[in-house]
Write a protein that holds these residues in place. Structure first.
Motif, mmCIF file in Angstrom:
data_model
loop_
_atom_site.group_PDB
_atom_site.id
_atom_site.type_symbol
_atom_site.label_atom_id
_atom_site.label_comp_id
_atom_site.label_asym_id
_atom_site.label_seq_id
_atom_site.Cartn_x
_atom_site.Cartn_y
_atom_site.Cartn_z
ATOM 1 N N ILE A 40 1.095 -0.998 0.389
ATOM 2 C CA ILE A 40 0.243 -0.166 -0.101
ATOM 3 C C ILE A 40 0.899 1.513 -0.093
ATOM 4 O O ILE A 40 0.688 2.420 -0.475
ATOM 5 C CB ILE A 40 -0.832 0.086 1.362
ATOM 6 C CG1 ILE A 40 -1.971 -1.091 1.021
ATOM 7 C CG2 ILE A 40 -1.889 1.195 1.072
ATOM 8 C CD1 ILE A 40 -2.387 -1.610 1.966
ATOM 9 N N TRP A 41 2.032 0.833 0.743
ATOM 10 C CA TRP A 41 2.424 1.949 0.655
ATOM 11 C C TRP A 41 3.949 2.506 -0.569
ATOM 12 O O TRP A 41 3.926 3.560 -1.320
ATOM 13 C CB TRP A 41 4.400 2.230 2.021
ATOM 14 C CG TRP A 41 5.030 2.834 1.964
ATOM 15 C CD1 TRP A 41 4.746 4.391 2.440
ATOM 16 C CD2 TRP A 41 6.076 3.251 1.209
ATOM 17 N NE1 TRP A 41 5.900 5.166 2.258
ATOM 18 C CE2 TRP A 41 6.689 4.257 1.155
ATOM 19 C CE3 TRP A 41 6.747 2.308 0.336
ATOM 20 C CZ2 TRP A 41 8.568 4.577 0.843
ATOM 21 C CZ3 TRP A 41 7.926 2.243 -0.426
ATOM 22 C CH2 TRP A 41 8.676 3.356 0.033
ATOM 23 N N TYR A 42 3.401 1.454 -1.265
ATOM 24 C CA TYR A 42 4.783 1.765 -2.422
ATOM 25 C C TYR A 42 3.533 2.028 -3.014
ATOM 26 O O TYR A 42 3.896 3.045 -4.146
ATOM 27 C CB TYR A 42 5.140 0.535 -3.008
ATOM 28 C CG TYR A 42 5.521 0.460 -4.136
ATOM 29 C CD1 TYR A 42 7.029 0.813 -4.566
ATOM 30 C CD2 TYR A 42 5.232 0.006 -5.344
ATOM 31 C CE1 TYR A 42 7.851 0.629 -5.899
ATOM 32 C CE2 TYR A 42 5.062 0.583 -6.784
ATOM 33 C CZ TYR A 42 6.497 0.481 -6.646
ATOM 34 O OH TYR A 42 7.910 0.466 -7.665
ATOM 35 N N LEU A 43 1.903 1.743 -3.098
ATOM 36 C CA LEU A 43 1.411 2.427 -4.357
ATOM 37 C C LEU A 43 0.929 3.991 -4.007
ATOM 38 O O LEU A 43 1.140 4.577 -5.047
ATOM 39 C CB LEU A 43 0.185 1.971 -4.344
ATOM 40 C CG LEU A 43 -1.134 2.141 -5.004
ATOM 41 C CD1 LEU A 43 -0.527 0.643 -6.357
ATOM 42 C CD2 LEU A 43 -2.706 0.998 -4.848
ATOM 43 N N LEU A 44 0.721 4.061 -2.996
ATOM 44 C CA LEU A 44 0.702 5.788 -2.586
ATOM 45 C C LEU A 44 2.316 6.209 -2.945
ATOM 46 O O LEU A 44 1.903 6.915 -3.571
ATOM 47 C CB LEU A 44 0.836 5.631 -0.670
ATOM 48 C CG LEU A 44 -0.857 5.177 -0.237
ATOM 49 C CD1 LEU A 44 -0.833 5.892 1.078
ATOM 50 C CD2 LEU A 44 -2.322 6.003 -1.382
ATOM 51 N N GLN A 46 4.188 5.635 -5.734
ATOM 52 C CA GLN A 46 3.978 5.662 -7.042
ATOM 53 C C GLN A 46 2.915 6.770 -7.359
ATOM 54 O O GLN A 46 3.403 7.766 -8.277
ATOM 55 C CB GLN A 46 3.313 4.214 -7.208
ATOM 56 C CG GLN A 46 4.373 3.468 -7.523
ATOM 57 C CD GLN A 46 5.873 3.731 -8.322
ATOM 58 O OE1 GLN A 46 6.465 4.449 -7.568
ATOM 59 N NE2 GLN A 46 5.462 3.743 -9.740
ATOM 60 N N LEU A 47 1.384 6.557 -6.592
ATOM 61 C CA LEU A 47 0.918 7.977 -6.571
ATOM 62 C C LEU A 47 1.050 9.202 -7.258
ATOM 63 O O LEU A 47 0.946 10.142 -7.462
ATOM 64 C CB LEU A 47 -0.329 7.583 -6.178
ATOM 65 C CG LEU A 47 -2.144 7.686 -6.705
ATOM 66 C CD1 LEU A 47 -2.298 7.176 -7.513
ATOM 67 C CD2 LEU A 47 -2.866 7.981 -5.292
ATOM 68 N N ALA A 48 1.566 9.274 -5.516
ATOM 69 C CA ALA A 48 2.119 10.899 -5.324
ATOM 70 C C ALA A 48 3.504 11.467 -6.141
ATOM 71 O O ALA A 48 3.627 12.314 -7.002
ATOM 72 C CB ALA A 48 2.814 10.853 -3.947
ATOM 73 N N SER A 49 4.285 10.596 -6.140
ATOM 74 C CA SER A 49 4.835 10.563 -7.853
ATOM 75 C C SER A 49 4.874 10.748 -8.897
ATOM 76 O O SER A 49 5.137 11.552 -9.910
ATOM 77 C CB SER A 49 6.174 10.186 -7.524
ATOM 78 O OG SER A 49 6.013 8.734 -7.543
ATOM 79 N N GLU A 50 3.614 10.059 -9.281
ATOM 80 C CA GLU A 50 3.208 10.030 -10.643
ATOM 81 C C GLU A 50 2.078 11.753 -11.538
ATOM 82 O O GLU A 50 1.983 12.381 -11.941
ATOM 83 C CB GLU A 50 2.646 9.599 -11.513
ATOM 84 C CG GLU A 50 3.654 7.758 -11.559
ATOM 85 C CD GLU A 50 3.133 6.303 -11.629
ATOM 86 O OE1 GLU A 50 1.782 7.154 -11.827
ATOM 87 O OE2 GLU A 50 3.424 6.045 -11.864
ATOM 88 N N ASN A 214 0.531 -7.685 -3.679
ATOM 89 C CA ASN A 214 0.736 -7.673 -5.232
ATOM 90 C C ASN A 214 0.961 -6.606 -5.462
ATOM 91 O O ASN A 214 0.937 -6.555 -6.991
ATOM 92 C CB ASN A 214 -1.222 -8.358 -5.775
ATOM 93 C CG ASN A 214 -0.700 -9.698 -5.839
ATOM 94 O OD1 ASN A 214 -0.369 -10.420 -6.125
ATOM 95 N ND2 ASN A 214 -2.442 -10.469 -5.580
ATOM 96 N N PHE A 215 0.557 -5.319 -5.235
ATOM 97 C CA PHE A 215 1.346 -3.987 -5.541
ATOM 98 C C PHE A 215 2.646 -4.083 -4.870
ATOM 99 O O PHE A 215 3.157 -2.928 -5.955
ATOM 100 C CB PHE A 215 0.922 -3.256 -4.067
ATOM 101 C CG PHE A 215 -0.747 -2.739 -4.474
ATOM 102 C CD1 PHE A 215 -1.880 -3.063 -5.820
ATOM 103 C CD2 PHE A 215 -1.670 -2.669 -3.528
ATOM 104 C CE1 PHE A 215 -3.055 -3.520 -6.059
ATOM 105 C CE2 PHE A 215 -2.900 -2.843 -3.706
ATOM 106 C CZ PHE A 215 -4.174 -2.823 -4.687
#
Ligand SMILES: [Zn+2]
Length: 318
Positions: A40-44, A46-50, A214-215
């Motif tokens: 979840i942390w990785y997903l967030l 990625q979301l923040a950087s993109e 899976n993220f």
């Protein structure tokens, strides 16, 4: 009553099953939950950087004069905190709905294309459904469906709220009604699926927590989840052994390897002797190791070896 009959009571079977979950399943499950938070942390992240979210927030704070006024900074901080909570809950609700939609689609598929096992459709299989449910202490037997899958030898268990259902591919059911009249092998396949349901492998409250793993790129979907899945498969095989007394357990493995006609003409000991790792070079063994590592079911030699030695609560994961 002989010893074998005494064993096949709900108490006997359930106490046997308590000792059969793969010894690494729960530790792996815990690891995948922890890894899920990392996912979840990785997903967030990625979301923040993109989306340049953090940059935009910084700009917003500068423009609002928050740097010079602590009062405005506190108000904006509180608003952002509330928005992130609302956003988090919203994302969770959307995720849960999407997840349930996927599960209901699988059930709708059964209602649309399958034959339900009942007193009149495949009554021999239905009798086993009732027997296994009784042995496992279930008041509500699972729904079992038969669906042709263009030659695929497979079966699976699934869950929607208030209902567990099992699909037996027609290609497996064929072995009971065609040339071999082999019901016991089907019963082992079905008992394995009962095992997944009994050990809660398919219920949302079990699967939800490790879905996020899976993220994590590569490691999540290709290492951790297959590892947990293989442990679950071993556990479900052990439940099948407890429910069936191990009847036709080897035929079941041979069926998966050799198909529904030729499996009756195999010799498991010859098979196991051939797949013995000492016969292969290091590079060959490494290639096989990779096949197993990426698979969600243990490769056949490992699974068969574990079945032949059911009381180890183990089975080779790597
Ligand atoms: Zn399985």
């Amino acid at each position: 009553m002989d010893q074998r009959e005494m064993f096949f009571t709900p108490q006997g079977v359930q106490s046997d099953i308590r000792r059969t979950r793969h010894v690494k399943e729960i530790p792996l499950y815990a690891i995948t939950i922890i890894a899920g938070f990392f996912g979840i942390w990785y997903l967030l992240h990625q979301l923040a950087s993109e989306t340049n979210l953090l940059e935009d927030l910084k700009k917003l704070l500068e423009e609002s004069g928050a740097n010079s006024s602590p009062g405005i900074a506190v108000v904006i901080g509180i608003i952002l905190f509330i928005l992130s909570i609302v956003g988090g809950i919203g994302a969770l609700v959307v995720f849960l709905i999407t997840y349930l939609v996927m599960l209901y689609k699988v059930y709708a598929d059964q209602m649309s294309y399958s034959i339900r096992v009942s007193e009149n459709n495949y009554p021999e299989i239905y009798a086993k459904v009732l027997e296994y449910s009784y042995l496992l202490g279930w008041r509500k037997p699972p729904e079992v469906y038969v669906q042709q899958m263009n030659g695929q030898l497979n079966a699976f268990t699934c869950w929607i709220p208030g209902r567990v259902f099992i699909q037996l591919n027609a290609e497996i059911v064929d072995i009971a009604y065609m040339e071999h009249k082999d019901f016991d092998t089907i019963f082992f396949v079905m008992a394995h699926e009962f095992g997944h349901a009994y050990l809660h492998h398919v219920q949302l409250y079990y699967t939800f927590w490790n879905t996020f793993v899976n993220f994590i790129p590569v490691i999540g979907p290709y290492v951790l989840m297959p590892l947990l899945s293989r442990a679950r498969e071993y556990s479900a095989d052990r439940v099948a052994q407890a429910l069936t007394g191990g009847k036709n357990q080897i035929e079941c493995m041979m069926l998966l390897a050799a198909g529904r006609h030729a499996y009756k003409y195999t010799n498991v000991y010859d098979y196991m002797a051939w797949v013995d790792k000492r016969r292969f070079s290091g590079l060959e063994r490494f290639a096989r190791f990779m096949v197993n590592m990426l698979a969600d079911h243990p490769i056949m030699p490992y699974r068969t070896a574990a079945i032949l030695d059911p009381y180890r609560r183990s089975g080779k994961l790597l």
